[in-house]
Write a protein that holds these residues in place. Structure first.
Motif, mmCIF file in Angstrom:
data_model
loop_
_atom_site.group_PDB
_atom_site.id
_atom_site.type_symbol
_atom_site.label_atom_id
_atom_site.label_comp_id
_atom_site.label_asym_id
_atom_site.label_seq_id
_atom_site.Cartn_x
_atom_site.Cartn_y
_atom_site.Cartn_z
ATOM 1 N N PRO A 60 0.812 -1.228 0.000
ATOM 2 C CA PRO A 60 0.000 0.000 0.000
ATOM 3 C C PRO A 60 0.843 1.274 0.000
ATOM 4 C CG PRO A 60 -0.922 -1.606 1.511
ATOM 5 C CD PRO A 60 0.392 -2.164 1.072
ATOM 6 N N LYS A 61 2.082 1.156 0.513
ATOM 7 C CA LYS A 61 2.936 2.352 0.566
ATOM 8 C C LYS A 61 3.824 2.505 -0.662
ATOM 9 C CE LYS A 61 3.176 2.435 5.627
ATOM 10 N NZ LYS A 61 4.063 2.422 6.818
ATOM 11 N N GLY A 62 3.785 1.532 -1.553
ATOM 12 C CA GLY A 62 4.616 1.633 -2.739
ATOM 13 C C GLY A 62 5.392 0.358 -3.003
ATOM 14 N N MET A 63 6.561 0.492 -3.623
ATOM 15 C CA MET A 63 7.407 -0.645 -3.969
ATOM 16 C C MET A 63 8.386 -0.897 -2.827
ATOM 17 S SD MET A 63 6.420 -1.517 -7.089
ATOM 18 C CE MET A 63 7.749 -2.311 -7.966
ATOM 19 N N GLU A 64 8.394 -2.112 -2.315
ATOM 20 C CA GLU A 64 9.290 -2.464 -1.220
ATOM 21 C C GLU A 64 10.251 -3.535 -1.687
ATOM 22 O OE1 GLU A 64 8.847 -4.600 3.106
ATOM 23 O OE2 GLU A 64 7.388 -3.054 2.566
ATOM 24 N N ALA A 65 11.546 -3.335 -1.452
ATOM 25 C CA ALA A 65 12.562 -4.267 -1.933
ATOM 26 C C ALA A 65 12.526 -5.571 -1.150
ATOM 27 C CB ALA A 65 13.944 -3.639 -1.814
ATOM 28 N N THR A 66 12.715 -6.662 -1.865
ATOM 29 C CA THR A 66 12.883 -7.962 -1.227
ATOM 30 C C THR A 66 14.329 -8.075 -0.733
ATOM 31 O OG1 THR A 66 13.588 -9.009 -3.284
ATOM 32 C CG2 THR A 66 11.216 -8.949 -2.833
ATOM 33 N N ALA A 67 14.665 -9.188 -0.124
ATOM 34 C CA ALA A 67 16.047 -9.391 0.320
ATOM 35 C C ALA A 67 17.001 -9.335 -0.866
ATOM 36 C CB ALA A 67 16.171 -10.729 1.052
ATOM 37 N N VAL A 68 16.597 -9.957 -1.980
ATOM 38 C CA VAL A 68 17.419 -9.890 -3.196
ATOM 39 C C VAL A 68 17.485 -8.452 -3.699
ATOM 40 C CG1 VAL A 68 17.580 -10.616 -5.616
ATOM 41 C CG2 VAL A 68 16.970 -12.279 -3.840
#
Length: 319
Positions: A60-68
């Motif tokens: 909901p807040k946008g794009m969140e990076a995964t661990a990779v």
């Protein structure tokens, strides 16, 4: 992660990874990279296929990076900064703003023209590594031929084939006679060779151009050449001798202007009747020697100083 696929990642992919990680929105990342959002979305898909793992997840807040994604974003910052630095370094090298230059000069040329040129170069290229040797023309020419110098301000010694050099311009060297301000003749006017012959002298060894010019003045005036002489090439020894005795020392105009220009040395110029002029020195390079951009830039600035601060075209003196 298949290595062959990972190696297909391009700088534009890392730029997108960094932009999305920093901005948190694909649309903002696309805008920052001046591409459309659909193009950014397709590129992100290409990246995830290459690394065989999701890079970002939508929240909901946008794009969140995964661990990779976090690992790639961290590497992306380092990689892109290194690439930017490499581009800046290559550009600086091409424009003569970094690297090493080794120049040589006779004393007057070093003070009058090399030093101002270095100051101008340092304004453009603070990181340039500059080496300056001050020596006789014999030593300078030897170092030029051995490749230890990029260029020199000096004279071609007798017995050396001048055809192996490019000789760029010339500068006549004027000589002043310096004494300590407590010297008996410090305030005298219109001195002749006969007035100064009996004092102690400190100057370069026989055969040196300045020494020859001084001796020529005595010979042409019908006065015996001074006999009480200390021979040295050291400017510091000359200054020390002048400060502690009534000795006289011949020095190029550029050096004497520096020492007598309110620097606290206590030295002054004698007012002599006959001018002392040394044979011209030149800006000398070895023919067909490839200069680094920074060396060529310093050479050009020296030439500019030789021409009174005016930019000049570079070309060898015509025989």
């Amino acid at each position: 992660m298949p290595e062959v696929h990972f190696q297909r990642l391009q700088p534009k992919h890392f730029s997108l990874i960094r932009a999305v990680a920093e901005l948190g929105q694909l649309s903002l990342a696309a805008q920052a990279l001046s591409i459309t959002q659909p193009a950014a979305s397709r590129m992100l898909g290409d990246i995830e296929r290459l690394v065989d793992a999701p890079i970002f997840v939508r929240t909901p807040k946008g794009m969140e990076a995964t661990a990779v994604g976090l690992a790639l974003a961290r590497r992306a910052r380092t990689l892109l900064e290194e690439m930017d630095e490499a581009i800046r370094e290559v550009d600086a090298i091409k424009r003569g703003l970094t690297g090493t230059v080794r120049a040589g000069a006779v004393t007057g040329g070093a003070v009058g023209f090399i030093v101002p040129a270095i100051q101008a170069l340092k304004v453009e290229a603070a990181s340039a590594d500059i080496h300056v040797d001050v020596a006789s023309s014999d030593a300078l020419i030897g170092d030029l031929l051995s490749g230890q110098l990029d260029f020199a301000l000096g004279r071609i010694p007798a017995g050396i084939d001048a055809r192996q050099f490019d000789i760029l311009d010339a500068r006549v060297e004027e000589v002043n006679l310096l004494v300590h301000e407590s010297h008996p003749l410090a305030d005298a006017n219109d001195l002749s060779p006969a007035d100064i012959v009996h004092f102690a002298w400190v100057m370069q060894a026989p055969g040196a151009p300045v020494r020859q010019a001084v001796e020529a003045v005595f010979i042409e005036s019908g006065v015996q050449i001074p006999s009480n002489i200390v021979n040295t090439t050291s400017l510091l020894v000359m200054i020390a001798m002048l400060a502690s005795s009534n000795a006289i020392a011949p020095m190029s105009r550029e050096v004497s202007d520096l020492l007598c220009g309110g620097t606290g040395t206590g030295l002054c110029k004698l007012d002599i009747r006959v001018p002392i002029v040394v044979a011209p020195y030149h800006l000398i390079t070895v023919k067909r020697k490839q200069m680094t951009p920074v060396a060529a830039r310093l050479r050009d600035l020296v030439m500019q100083e030789l021409h009174g601060g005016r930019p000049v075209p570079i070309g060898p003196v015509k025989a």
